[in-house]
Structure formats: structure tokens, C-alpha cells
Design an enzyme around this catalytic site. Structure first.
Site, PDB file in Angstrom:
ATOM      1  N   ASP A 104      34.560  35.837  42.017  1.00 60.06           N
ATOM      2  CA  ASP A 104      34.562  34.918  43.167  1.00 60.06           C
ATOM      3  C   ASP A 104      33.167  34.440  43.554  1.00 60.06           C
ATOM      4  OD1 ASP A 104      37.304  35.297  43.274  1.00 60.06           O
ATOM      5  OD2 ASP A 104      37.134  37.001  44.634  1.00 60.06           O
TER       6      ASP A 104
ATOM      7  N   GLY B 172      41.025  32.995  40.430  1.00 60.11           N
ATOM      8  CA  GLY B 172      41.294  31.878  41.332  1.00 60.11           C
ATOM      9  C   GLY B 172      39.981  31.135  41.468  1.00 60.11           C
TER      10      GLY B 172
END
Ligand code: GDP
Ligand code: IMO
Ligand code: MG
Length: 433
Positions: free
Chosen positions: A13, A40
Site C-alpha cells: 500500500d 488493491g
């Protein structure tokens, strides 16, 4: 032509998606080399936000960028279909710009059940996985029981699938997992249906494609997922993911020889975050940690979990730079620290026996709770107390911030090439321009 790599130097991230999207127009190909929908990757431009999971972050680049899902990736056809359909609805002609390796492994519905059962069995010692079936899929790959994307073109695919599924169900029974067979039946149906969608894509021998492309002087940016401290070999094992997130993973995950690699962009936040369990030496449990979390919106893009926050850890960063041979650093989320009066950076650890080390040690905390058993030793810097989000050039950045960057460069031994001061594409400063 050589292939460049962009990868995370921390616990994931770091902002990989944003920077791949920024750099993609300079490349002909963007290729994901490992991980799966545990990732993600967030991109923001034109006032909109997109989260990519398995599809490379080059899909929005203007011009003709081809995107590749490499053999090192594990693909869930159901999640892939959902992600692809969203992109197609946004006007991306995905079938024209995406190639998927026939050697990428398939995440099966039973892999997700195995992931959940494995975590449940570990109780408080659980890893805190994303629950996407990543570990069991890579375990099957290594133990030579995996299903690959190319297998879905085999006339006997049903037989191969059923044998693998039965074996997983036996394991689940042995683990005492209570499988809801009706729910599993509909998940399986959805999965088989999603395979038909996957078959409409260009399923290719992508190792040939990337090597020929380099021979023909086309440029490639290899996109990593997760981060170095989550690497299966070099991360804080066992609190890691199940793939090689480091630069070497781009070679095995795409079929590129080491001599084919050019630049290695190592990306890190101006502080640290971690999702899931495991040691995190500079973690803050106080109001400062809460403040970083709230200003930085530190909630997982995949699971929505709150990310643990702490100061920048140069011991871990130096280690990550060494393992990856990073040639260029990219510092993200610098703006998140704008309002702090003082900023701390960990430069060494005190080990349980009192020794001080600057080298990342074996097993930083392998106690059952996965807590760090080292004490971070900090340097303190004055904050810059300036809003940087509208800065676009180096000359707009405050001196106290540039001093912080210079200290990091000096300690780590690699120059910072790019500074990010906000989530938008435009909020990116190329230091050498
Ligand atoms: P990735 O997995 O490495 O691609 O990173 P994530 O997308 O999971 O997490 C990074 C988060 O930070 C996303 O929400 C981004 O929109 C956001 N972000 C990226 N760069 C910056 C930045 O420089 N400043 C701020 N405030 N947010 C950023
Ligand atoms: P991106 O690419 C942050 C973490 C999980 C868990 C551990 C193992 O967005 O940076 P897994 O599901 O892979 O078996 O979980 O790894 N993890 C991530 N943390 N960013 C990610 O990806 C992650 N992918 C996995 O939270 O601790
Ligand atoms: Mg992420």
C-alpha cells in the site's frame, strides 16, 4: 531495451498503483509479476478513483500501452470478471490491451475456503490474510497440484478441476471446517461461468511476448504487488504473503533474465503502515498513530481494514533497498506529515540483548503475537508545517521537508527521484526536472 521494475519497499500500500499510472505513458508494456487480488492499487485522476486488483495499473494510460498479467500472478476468475467489467463500463477496451499468461495460476473457490480454515485454525496466531485464497493457491503451485490459466483451454479441464476440488474438500474435512455445500455450489457455478469470460481474453505465452518486445526495443515497466517486508523469503515470515514481491520476482514472474532488468524503482511512504498481523517495530499506539491513520486515510483498499501506522523505519528500508537493488526511490504520502511539529525516523534497533544494529535482523519478533522484539531508536526532525498538496515542482517544497528527504537519501544511499504530495496523478513531483 531493458525492463524497469516498480515495487513496494515496505508492507504494501505504498502507492504503487498511482505511480505506475503516472509512469505508464512512458512505456509500451506494463506487466504485473506476482500476487493476486490481495492487492488493491488505487489510481486517481479527473476527480475519480479506481482500485485495481489483478489488472495492471497501465490500463488507463493514454497511447498504446499493452498490459500483461504474468505467470507469477494468481488469478481469481470471478474477481477478474468483476474488475474487468468495471473497466469496460468505463470505456477501457480491455480485450484489446490485455494479455494473460497461460502459466498464471487459478484461484479456485476451495482455495478461499482453505484460506479461511487455515486462519481459523491458527486462532490468535493468524496471519490476517486478505482471505482471497492466495496462500493455498501458491501452495498448490509449489506442490505441483495447481491449475493454470492455460488449462481452461484443455478439453479435459473439467476432470482436472474436479480432482483438485475433491482433494481440497478432503483437506477441509480433515481440518474440521464446516463447508456450506449449498453456498459452495453457487460459488462454484459462478466460478465456472467466469471461466467462459476469461476464455474470451488473449491467453498467451507472455514470456515470449515480453522477451521479443525487449528485442524489438519496446519498453516494459514491471509492476509489483504487496511489498518487500511481505516477501515470502525476506519479509517478516510467517507474517508475509506467499510470493516473491522483490525484484527477483519480476524475473520469475514474467520470464525475464536478470540481465534484462534496468531501473528498479523502490516506492515507500514518508511513514510506515501495515495491515494484518506481524511485527512492526515503529508502530505507534498513541494519538500520533491515530492522526497519521486519519490524515492518510489508512484503510485497506481490499478489506477496508484499518492499517496500523508508525514512523518511517530506515533499518527496514535499507534492507529492502539492498534486497531489490533499488536504483531510484519514490516517496509517497509526504503531504500526510504536513501538520506534524516534529517527525521521527528510526535509524537503528536495540536488540533484546542490548546490542544496537542498523542491519535488519533475522526474526524481528517471532513471538506468538507477532510483535516486534526490537526497540526502535529514533532521530527527530522538525516538521515543515506547510501544506504541500499543491506543490508541483521541487522549488515549491519547504526546506525542512527537503532536509528530511536528504537525510533519507544519505542513510539509504539511493536518490529520491519522485515525491508524491497527494493521491491524484497531478500531485507528483519529478525531482530531476
Ligand atoms: P498500492 O497498493 O501500493 O497501490 O497503494 P494503495 O492504493 O493500496 O494505497 C495508497 C493510498 O494512498 C491510496 O488510497 C492512494 O489514493 C493514496 N495516495 C497515493 N499517493 C498519495 C499521496 O502522495 N498522498 C496522499 N495523501 N494519498 C496518496
Ligand atoms: P498491495 O499490492 C498490504 C497482507 C495481508 C496479510 C498478509 C498475507 O495493495 O500493496 P495474503 O492474503 O496475501 O495471504 O495476506 O499480507 N497483504 C497486503 N498488505 N497491501 C497488499 O497489497 C497486501 N496483500 C497482502 O494483510 O497481512
Ligand atoms: Mg494496496
Amino acid at each position: 531495451m531493458k525492463a524497469d521494475i516498480l515495487l513496494g519497499l515496505q508492507w504494501g500500500d505504498e502507492g504503487k498503483g498511482k505511480i505506475v499510472d503516472v509512469l505508464a505513458p512512458d512505456y509500451d508494456i506494463v506487466a504485473r509479476f506476482q500476487g493476486g487480488p490481495n492487492a488493491g492499487h488505487t489510481l486517481e485522476f479527473d476527480g475519480r478513483k479506481h482500485v485495481l486488483r489483478s489488472i495492471p495499473s497501465g490500463v488507463f494510460a493514454k497511447g498504446s500501452v499493452t498490459n500483461v498479467i504474468g505467470n507469477g500472478v494468481v488469478l481469481d476468475p470471478v474477481l477478474f470478471r468483476k474488475e474487468a467489467a468495471e473497466l469496460e463500463a468505463d470505456g477501457v477496451d480491455l480485450k484489446a490491451i490485455l494479455k494473460i499468461s497461460k502459466k498464471a495460476h487459478l484461484i479456485m473457490p476451495t482455495h478461499r475456503l482453505l484460506d479461511a480454515a487455515g486462519e481459523a485454525a491458527m486462532g490468535s496466531a493468524k496471519i490476517g490474510t486478505t482471505g482471497k485464497g492466495i496462500g493455498p493457491t501458491y501452495a498448490d503451485k509449489i506442490s505441483r497440484h495447481g491449475l493454470r490459466v492455460g488449462d481452461i483451454l484443455d478439453a479435459n479441464f473439467d476432470g482436472i478441476y474436479t480432482a483438485a476440488k475433491e482433494s481440497h474438500l478432503r483437506t477441509l474435512r480433515n481440518l474440521g471446517a464446516n463447508v456450506d455445500m449449498a453456498a459452495f455450489g453457487s460459488a462454484e457455478e459462478e466460478w465456472l461461468d467466469a471461466l467462459d469470460y476469461l476464455r474470451t481474453f488473449d491467453l498467451a505465452d507472455t514470456e515470449h511476448y515480453v522477451n521479443k518486445s525487449l528485442d524489438e526495443d519496446h519498453s516494459i515497466l514491471c509492476e509489483g504487488a504487496q511489498g518487500t517486508m511481505l516477501d515470502i523469503d525476506f519479509g517478516s515470515y510467517p507474517f508475509v504473503t506467499s510470493s516473491n514481491t522483490v525484484a527477483a520476482g519480476a524475473c520469475t514472474g514474467l520470464g525475464l533474465a536478470p540481465r534484462r532488468i534496468g531501473r528498479v524503482y523502490g516506492i515507500f511512504k514518508a511513514y510506515c503502515t501495515r495491515v494484518g498481523s506481524g511485527p512492526f517495530p515503529t508502530e505507534l499506539f498513541d494519538a500520533t498513530g491515530e492522526e497519521i491513520c486519519s490524515i492518510g486515510h489508512e484503510f485497506g483498499a481490499v478489506t477496508g481494514r484499518k492499517r496500523r501506522c508508525g514512523w518511517l523505519d530506515l533499518v527496514a528500508l535499507r534492507y529492502a533497498v539492498m534486497i531489490n537493488g533499488a536504483t531510484h526511490l519514490i516517496m509517497m504520502k509526504s503531504d500526510v506529515l504536513d501538520s506534524f511539529e516534529s517527525i521521527k525516523v528510526c535509524n537503528a534497533y536495540r536488540l533484546p540483548d542490548g546490542t544496537i544494529t542498523r542491519d535488519f535482523p533475522f526474526c524481528v519478533g517471532r513471538n506468538a503475537a507477532g510483535e516486534a522484539d526490537v526497540e526502535p531508536i529514533y532521530e527527530t526532525f522538525p516538521g515543515w508545517l506547510t501544506v504541500m498538496s499543491s506543490a508541483r515542482k521541487k522549488k515549491h517544497l519547504p526546506q525542512a521537508f527537503l532536509d528530511y528527504v536528504a537525510y533519507i537519501e544519505e542513510q539509504v544511499g539511493v536518490p529520491v527521484a519522485i515525491i508524491s504530495v497527494g493521491p491524484d496523478r497531478e500531485q507528483t513531483i519529478m525531482l530531476n526536472e
